[in-house]
Motif scaffolding. Structure first.
Motif, PDB file in Angstrom:
ATOM      1  N   ASN A  72     -19.784 -31.991  30.577  1.00 15.01           N
ATOM      2  CA  ASN A  72     -20.505 -30.729  30.498  1.00 15.01           C
ATOM      3  C   ASN A  72     -21.694 -30.682  31.445  1.00 15.01           C
ATOM      4  O   ASN A  72     -22.028 -29.627  31.955  1.00 15.01           O
ATOM      5  N   LEU A 105      -6.769 -23.779  25.609  1.00 12.87           N
ATOM      6  CA  LEU A 105      -7.807 -22.779  25.463  1.00 12.87           C
ATOM      7  C   LEU A 105      -7.333 -21.630  24.596  1.00 12.87           C
ATOM      8  O   LEU A 105      -6.138 -21.365  24.500  1.00 12.87           O
ATOM      9  N   CYS A 109     -10.687 -16.878  25.710  1.00  9.44           N
ATOM     10  CA  CYS A 109     -11.359 -17.684  26.725  1.00  9.44           C
ATOM     11  C   CYS A 109     -10.592 -17.629  28.039  1.00  9.44           C
ATOM     12  O   CYS A 109     -11.187 -17.499  29.111  1.00  9.44           O
ATOM     13  N   THR A 169     -19.052 -22.171  32.018  1.00 10.63           N
ATOM     14  CA  THR A 169     -17.961 -22.766  31.242  1.00 10.63           C
ATOM     15  C   THR A 169     -18.420 -24.054  30.572  1.00 10.63           C
ATOM     16  O   THR A 169     -19.361 -24.710  31.010  1.00 10.63           O
ATOM     17  N   ARG A 170     -17.752 -24.369  29.495  1.00  9.61           N
ATOM     18  CA  ARG A 170     -17.964 -25.634  28.797  1.00  9.61           C
ATOM     19  C   ARG A 170     -16.597 -26.242  28.534  1.00  9.61           C
ATOM     20  O   ARG A 170     -15.584 -25.547  28.627  1.00  9.61           O
ATOM     21  N   GLY A 173     -14.167 -24.193  26.354  1.00  5.98           N
ATOM     22  CA  GLY A 173     -14.635 -22.849  26.042  1.00  5.98           C
ATOM     23  C   GLY A 173     -15.641 -22.351  27.053  1.00  5.98           C
ATOM     24  O   GLY A 173     -15.561 -22.655  28.234  1.00  5.98           O
ATOM     25  N   ASN A 299     -14.108 -20.440  21.924  1.00  3.17           N
ATOM     26  CA  ASN A 299     -14.017 -21.892  22.027  1.00  3.17           C
ATOM     27  C   ASN A 299     -12.766 -22.392  21.330  1.00  3.17           C
ATOM     28  O   ASN A 299     -12.353 -21.841  20.305  1.00  3.17           O
ATOM     29  N   VAL A 307     -15.119 -29.758  21.496  1.00  4.22           N
ATOM     30  CA  VAL A 307     -15.861 -28.577  21.902  1.00  4.22           C
ATOM     31  C   VAL A 307     -17.201 -28.589  21.196  1.00  4.22           C
ATOM     32  O   VAL A 307     -17.317 -29.044  20.054  1.00  4.22           O
ATOM     33  N   ASN A 310     -20.914 -24.108  17.409  1.00  5.15           N
ATOM     34  CA  ASN A 310     -21.820 -23.017  17.726  1.00  5.15           C
ATOM     35  C   ASN A 310     -23.193 -23.269  17.115  1.00  5.15           C
ATOM     36  O   ASN A 310     -23.384 -24.129  16.252  1.00  5.15           O
TER      37      ASN A 310
END
Lengths: 408, 220, 173
Positions: A72, A105, A109, A169-170, A173, A299, A307, A310
């Protein structure tokens, strides 16, 4: 027309080598290079006999950083690689990481990433066309192009908080979901874009100076394109019809109806026309994607522990906090297989791939970029030989070389 | 004032330093030393929406001999430093330097073997702009700040520069690296092989002698 | 790991094994990446065979990695060639290896012109020498540079090369 050396009255070979040719240093600080590169030109009068590109004036150790930053974190670095289409790099990087980790994904997304890929294609081609026109004296086209780029920057800013390097982007997600205001802004953008594109077209497509300086300049044949590993719009302008969006569909590209633009001529004008037409196709893809945007989470499933959870669950639940902690602590992170993977996407400039060697930790053991700019700049000597010195600018402009991607 | 009453409305009395600085600050000619991402924001600043022409600084000249403001936009790596210094030396006096963006000011996210950790280690800088990249508005603000600085400190003969005889950047990083780990600097210039502790800056003559190795014919 | 090679590539692998006995060390696959691991001494011949008989007309990517700290690695450097069959859209990765003290491989510039700068980059970053390369010079780093920065034993912050420059003061110019 391209002058060949033989057309010029040539002195004997030994004289030509010693005294007759002279050397001109083009760059590293020159307006027509746009970025930092250097070409040592061997000239016979005005005609380029040979050119020696010299690169590395922006070599910043991207790939070394890729071995020290996790999946990330490294997205902020790849952003700065091809800085005129940043999100396309992020998508390519995380496409490789997700291939390595085996993450599927969510449909939403995928659609948002498709929209951003195509926005970045506009972003890139606008600058390429605008700057190429600027070098040939058409300043107005550059201003029109930058006006549209500002609008795309605003879209970036609304979605992610940063207008130029969104880091959007991550793994698995996105940084966050898009909202209705953004969709409204995007619709407004799509609505006005074709007329802006028509303005640029009207300025350039029948512009005598522009046509004379790009037609039959820097011709690349299909065979040479294959031999020299060329991809993207440069290859398609030479008749090598390959587009990873169609040939190896990633994200949700198989859901959309669009054409792969190609030309046969392989000269600078063909590359310009291919880019212009690709922008029209991109707008088609964006409008299809925004009309059919699926609902649901952006995500991938949090249960896989890949992931980021949140924000709300991190603050309000112990599981979310532990999960967040697990992904951020230096000795935890992801547990990818001890494997290697090469995955590529169709970036605006060509095939942008990442070869990741993983040693089972959350940081890549080797993060190799397959940079289209490096491959395309290697063409330069082949394209420029026999042309005059004034044609260096259109050739460089049509190859769209970005130094940060060239040198990394 | 009696003198102004005597001269009337059409004549304005001021100091020579002020009028020279006023002329200079409102017609800055930037030399865009654009290497990376910040260069694109620099282009955006010159383009239609932000329009740097409103501040009298729209005449971008890529020839250093026609400029008085160098905007270093983007990271500078070891292969580029001699070029940067040479271009700076080619600019006529009076001249100023804006370091645009995190990379030019401090190396930014690129703490790697090749990226210079701030151009101010090797070059005098007047205004720093934070941001990665800075917004065009920030660049405009920097131009305004620089205009303010020119008005406040400027002299007609440029004597305010004469006092700045010491390096203004941070301490050289080379001193933090053990001697046995250091390697010889890249570039074909003999004078800059290794920073000897105690001699932080070389003379300009040394530098020019060293830079002469950069000419094109050596490379082919 | 478990994916099967498509029949065309299986036949190709058998043909390569028959042509170069013992030189095709193994075949692996991972999430769509199909790989041939070959011996470095015949890597050039095998790549030529794959180009002329296998239809892999395009070299998409060539680079290397230093496996110094890699778990269970036997060889120091691994070099990969990502090939593409333009007509059929097939991809194949050929991997080979090189070792200290004299990492050397045969150049493939005679097969694909596109390999020219990629091999120069590998030489620059890892010090792997490509025999018969037409113009093997450093590409990204200056000619005078010492060392190969992408090797694992090279420190990320370098060895002082990024701050060995003269300092200009304002009074000097």
């Amino acid at each position: 027309m391209a002058l060949k050396l033989a057309d010029v009255i040539a002195p004997p070979a030994d004289v030509r080598e010693k005294d007759y040719l002279w050397t001109l240093n083009f760059g590293p600080q020159h307006p027509a290079t746009h970025t930092t590169l250097r070409i040592v030109l061997n000239l016979d009068g005005e005609v380029i006999v040979n050119s020696i590109p010299d690169i590395g004036f922006l070599h910043s150790g991207f790939e070394k950083l890729g071995e020290h930053l996790d999946f990330n974190q490294y997205v902020t670095i790849v952003d700065r690689m091809n800085y005129i289409s940043p999100v396309a790099n992020e998508i390519a990087w995380h496409h490789s990481v997700e291939t390595l980790l085996g993450i599927d994904l969510t449909p939403r997304c995928q659609y948002i990433r498709v929209i951003f890929s195509e926005l970045m294609r506009l972003h890139d081609h606008l600058l390429c066309v605008g700057a190429a026109a600027l070098d040939l004296g058409a300043f107005t086209a550059f201003l029109y192009a930058f006006n549209q780029r500002e609008k795309i920057n605003e879209l970036n800013e609304w979605a992610s908080g940063q207008r130029f390097h969104p880091s959007y982007t991550r793994v698995g997600g996105l940084q966050r979901d898009i909202d209705d205001v953004w969709i409204g802004k995007l619709r407004a953008f799509i609505k006005q874009f074709p007329s802006a594109l028509a303005d640029v077209t009207g300025l350039l497509n029948r512009n005598r100076i522009f046509l004379d300086r790009t037609r039959d300049i820097g011709i690349l044949t299909r065979e040479e394109a294959i031999n020299r590993s060329v991809t993207g719009p440069v290859a398609r302008a030479s008749g090598l019809v390959r587009d990873l969006r169609k040939d190896e569909p990633y994200l949700a590209y198989k859901d959309f109806d669009f054409k792969v633009v190609a030309a046969k001529e392989g000269d600078c004008l063909a590359r310009y026309l291919v880019r212009m037409e690709e922008m029209r196709e991109s707008i088609k893809i964006i409008s299809q994607a925004i009309e059919n945007l699926p609902s649901g989470p952006v995500n991938a499933s949090v249960d896989e522990r890949m992931v980021l959870p949140n924000q709300l669950s991190v603050y309000r639940s112990i599981e979310g906090l532990i999960h967040h902690f697990e992904l951020f602590m230096t000795n935890r992170k992801w547990k990818p297989p001890v494997e290697e993977v090469y995955a590529a996407t169709e970036s605006p400039n060509g095939e942008l791939g990442f070869y990741i060697v993983s040693d089972g930790t959350g940081t890549a053991y080797r993060a190799r970029t397959r940079p289209p700019s490096l491959v395309h700049f290697a063409l330069f000597n082949h394209l420029a030989q026999g042309h005059t010195i004034s044609e260096v600018a259109p050739i460089l402009g049509s190859l769209n070389i970005i130094a940060a991607e060239l040198d990394r | 004032m009696a003198l102004e009453d005597f001269l009337g409305d059409n004549i304005f009395v001021t100091k020579l330093n002020d009028i020279a600085s006023w002329c200079r600050k409102n017609s800055l000619w930037p030399m865009p030393f654009a290497t990376a991402c910040c260069g694109i924001e620099l282009m955006a600043t010159g383009a239609s929406k932000h329009d740097i022409a409103r501040f009298g600084a729209e005449a971008f000249r890529f020839s250093p001999r026609q400029c008085d403001l160098m905007i270093v936009a983007g990271r500078v790596v070891m292969k580029m430093v001699p070029v940067l210094q040479r271009i700076w030396l080619q600019m006529p006096e009076p001249k100023w330097c804006i370091s645009m963006g995190a990379c030019a000011s401090s190396g930014g996210v690129f703490d790697t073997y090749s990226v210079v950790q701030g151009i101010d280690r090797f070059l005098p800088v007047d205004v720093y702009i934070p941001g990665c990249p800075p917004r065009p508005e920030q660049l405009l603000q920097a131009v305004i700040d620089l205009q303010d600085k020119i008005q406040r400190t400027g002299t007609v003969l440029g004597s305010e520069f004469d006092r700045r005889i010491r390096p203004e950047g941070p301490r050289p990083l080379a001193l933090e690296v053990p001697q046995e780990l250091q390697i010889v600097a890249p570039g074909n210039y003999a004078s800059s092989n290794r920073l000897v502790p105690g001699s932080c800056h070389n003379s300009q003559a040394n530098l020019l002698q060293g830079l002469s190795g950069l000419k094109g014919e050596n490379l082919s | 790991m478990s994916e099967e090679f498509p029949p065309v590539l299986q036949a190709l692998a058998e043909a390569v094994s028959a042509e170069f006995p013992g030189r095709l060390l193994s075949r692996t696959s991972f999430r769509g990446n199909l790989r041939f691991h070959v011996c470095p001494d015949k890597a050039h011949e095998i790549l030529k065979y794959l180009k002329t008989r296998g239809g892999f007309g395009m070299l998409v990517e060539l680079s290397a990695a230093d496996y110094l700290q890699y778990p269970d690695a036997e060889d120091r450097y691994g070099v990969w060639y990502c090939l593409l069959d333009v007509e059929n859209g097939r991809r194949l990765i050929v991997k080979t290896k090189a070792n200290d003290p004299d990492p050397t491989l045969d150049s493939v510039v005679d097969l694909w012109e596109g390999a020219n700068w990629m091999e120069r980059e590998v030489y620059d970053m890892y010090g792997i020498v490509f025999r018969n390369h037409p113009d093997l010079r450093r590409i990204l780093l200056p000619d005078e540079f010492v060392g190969h920065p992408l090797r694992r034993d090279y420190p990320m912050r370098g060895k002082g090369e990024r701050h060995n420059f003269p300092v200009l003061t304002r009074a000097e110019g």
